[in-house]
Design an enzyme around this catalytic site. Sequence first.
Site, PDB file in Angstrom:
ATOM      1  CG  ASN A 141       0.442   2.978   9.083  1.00  0.00           C
ATOM      2  OD1 ASN A 141       1.142   3.929   8.745  1.00  0.00           O
ATOM      3  ND2 ASN A 141      -0.575   2.577   8.326  1.00  0.00           N
ATOM      4  CD1 TRP A 142       0.519   2.658  16.435  1.00  0.00           C
ATOM      5  CD2 TRP A 142       2.167   1.149  16.372  1.00  0.00           C
ATOM      6  NE1 TRP A 142       1.689   3.289  16.790  1.00  0.00           N
ATOM      7  CE2 TRP A 142       2.707   2.389  16.761  1.00  0.00           C
ATOM      8  CE3 TRP A 142       3.017   0.046  16.249  1.00  0.00           C
ATOM      9  CZ2 TRP A 142       4.063   2.563  17.041  1.00  0.00           C
ATOM     10  CZ3 TRP A 142       4.373   0.213  16.530  1.00  0.00           C
ATOM     11  CH2 TRP A 142       4.870   1.452  16.923  1.00  0.00           C
ATOM     12  NE  ARG A 164       0.766  -3.717   2.959  1.00  0.00           N
ATOM     13  CZ  ARG A 164      -0.072  -3.165   2.080  1.00  0.00           C
ATOM     14  NH1 ARG A 164      -0.417  -3.775   0.974  1.00  0.00           N
ATOM     15  NH2 ARG A 164      -0.560  -1.965   2.321  1.00  0.00           N
ATOM     16  CG  ASN A 221       5.694   2.354   0.496  1.00  0.00           C
ATOM     17  OD1 ASN A 221       5.886   3.182  -0.389  1.00  0.00           O
ATOM     18  ND2 ASN A 221       6.161   2.499   1.728  1.00  0.00           N
ATOM     19  N   GLY A 222       2.509  -0.525  -0.872  1.00  0.00           N
ATOM     20  CA  GLY A 222       1.861  -1.827  -1.054  1.00  0.00           C
ATOM     21  C   GLY A 222       1.491  -2.031  -2.518  1.00  0.00           C
ATOM     22  NE  ARG A 223      -2.030   2.257  -3.552  1.00  0.00           N
ATOM     23  CZ  ARG A 223      -2.191   3.570  -3.488  1.00  0.00           C
ATOM     24  NH1 ARG A 223      -2.690   4.226  -4.511  1.00  0.00           N
ATOM     25  NH2 ARG A 223      -1.840   4.236  -2.408  1.00  0.00           N
ATOM     26  CD1 TRP A 224       6.752   1.135  -7.037  1.00  0.00           C
ATOM     27  CD2 TRP A 224       7.506  -0.674  -5.944  1.00  0.00           C
ATOM     28  NE1 TRP A 224       8.013   0.849  -7.510  1.00  0.00           N
ATOM     29  CE2 TRP A 224       8.498  -0.250  -6.857  1.00  0.00           C
ATOM     30  CE3 TRP A 224       7.768  -1.795  -5.152  1.00  0.00           C
ATOM     31  CZ2 TRP A 224       9.718  -0.903  -6.993  1.00  0.00           C
ATOM     32  CZ3 TRP A 224       8.978  -2.457  -5.296  1.00  0.00           C
ATOM     33  CH2 TRP A 224       9.946  -2.012  -6.205  1.00  0.00           C
ATOM     34  CG  ASP A 275      -0.823   6.345   0.155  1.00  0.00           C
ATOM     35  OD1 ASP A 275      -0.841   5.189   0.609  1.00  0.00           O
ATOM     36  OD2 ASP A 275      -1.837   6.958  -0.194  1.00  0.00           O
ATOM     37  CB  SER A 307      -0.864   6.844  10.350  1.00  0.00           C
ATOM     38  OG  SER A 307      -1.427   5.581  10.113  1.00  0.00           O
ATOM     39  CG  HIS A 346       6.497  -1.072   3.647  1.00  0.00           C
ATOM     40  ND1 HIS A 346       5.656  -0.028   3.348  1.00  0.00           N
ATOM     41  CD2 HIS A 346       5.712  -2.058   4.196  1.00  0.00           C
ATOM     42  CE1 HIS A 346       4.410  -0.354   3.696  1.00  0.00           C
ATOM     43  NE2 HIS A 346       4.417  -1.578   4.198  1.00  0.00           N
TER      44      HIS A 346
HETATM   45  C1  FPP Z   1       2.262   3.426   2.981  1.00  0.00           C
HETATM   46  O1  FPP Z   1       2.211   2.344   2.087  1.00  0.00           O
HETATM   47  C2  FPP Z   1       3.523   3.444   3.726  1.00  0.00           C
HETATM   48  C3  FPP Z   1       3.652   3.045   5.028  1.00  0.00           C
HETATM   49  C4  FPP Z   1       2.525   2.570   5.822  1.00  0.00           C
HETATM   50  C5  FPP Z   1       4.955   3.052   5.744  1.00  0.00           C
HETATM   51  C6  FPP Z   1       6.101   3.881   5.181  1.00  0.00           C
HETATM   52  C7  FPP Z   1       7.289   3.765   6.084  1.00  0.00           C
HETATM   53  C8  FPP Z   1       8.481   3.230   5.745  1.00  0.00           C
HETATM   54  C9  FPP Z   1       8.809   2.768   4.382  1.00  0.00           C
HETATM   55  C10 FPP Z   1       9.521   3.074   6.817  1.00  0.00           C
HETATM   56  C11 FPP Z   1      10.770   3.841   6.534  1.00  0.00           C
HETATM   57  C12 FPP Z   1      10.508   5.278   6.773  1.00  0.00           C
HETATM   58  C13 FPP Z   1      11.464   6.229   6.736  1.00  0.00           C
HETATM   59  C14 FPP Z   1      11.074   7.629   7.043  1.00  0.00           C
HETATM   60  C15 FPP Z   1      12.863   5.939   6.432  1.00  0.00           C
HETATM   61  P1  FPP Z   1       0.944   1.387   2.041  1.00  0.00           P
HETATM   62  O2  FPP Z   1       1.344   0.069   2.578  1.00  0.00           O
HETATM   63  O3  FPP Z   1      -0.218   2.031   2.725  1.00  0.00           O
HETATM   64  O4  FPP Z   1       0.730   1.276   0.517  1.00  0.00           O
HETATM   65  P2  FPP Z   1      -0.654   1.297  -0.276  1.00  0.00           P
HETATM   66  O5  FPP Z   1      -1.156   2.712  -0.187  1.00  0.00           O
HETATM   67  O6  FPP Z   1      -0.243   0.921  -1.645  1.00  0.00           O
HETATM   68  O7  FPP Z   1      -1.538   0.288   0.370  1.00  0.00           O
END
Ligand code: FPP
Length: 159
Positions: A63-64, A28, A17-20, A15, A60, A32
Amino acid sequence: MHIAPLPRHVAIIMDGNGRWARRRGLPRIEGHRQGAKSVRDVVRASRELGLPALTLYAFSSQNWARPIEEVQGLMMLLRDYVIEERDKIMDNGIRLTTAGTISRLPAFVVDPLQSLMNDAAGPRDMGLCLALSYGGRDSMVDAVRTLARQVAAGELADA
Ligand code: FPP
């Protein structure tokens, strides 16, 4: 020095990644990419510590619904991970499994993933489970479908 016993199983919901990325003014997908890098570090550290099992909730079923370019970018990061980490997973005694409906993933991910799962199977030193296209509702639907198939095949009594 007292070292607390390790848990048997650590599960991480990927979780933030987007905020980072947003905090750094980056797209975004950069978040990831960084997340996928952290996965490499976490798996290595877990193995070094002797953790028996690690589960990563990576993608999840909800996420699709993200924009197509983001979903495609994530699928490519997954494929790169599976291909680039193959040797390390094999050499370090890691058993790779998945949770979730992986048949929904594109072939360019499923093929190398399935091949690595076949090779990195059986009793090994650490279990790594990637939860992909996972969701509580999906798991229930999958379980009911499996049961219905077994009943139809006469492998399971319906009463
Ligand atoms: C949540 O960040 C993360 C994801 C929806 C995807 C994570 C998957 C990968 C990085 C692909 C690679 C995976 C592996 C196992 C090598 P978010 O976008 O929901 O961030 P946020 O919570 O800040 O909105």
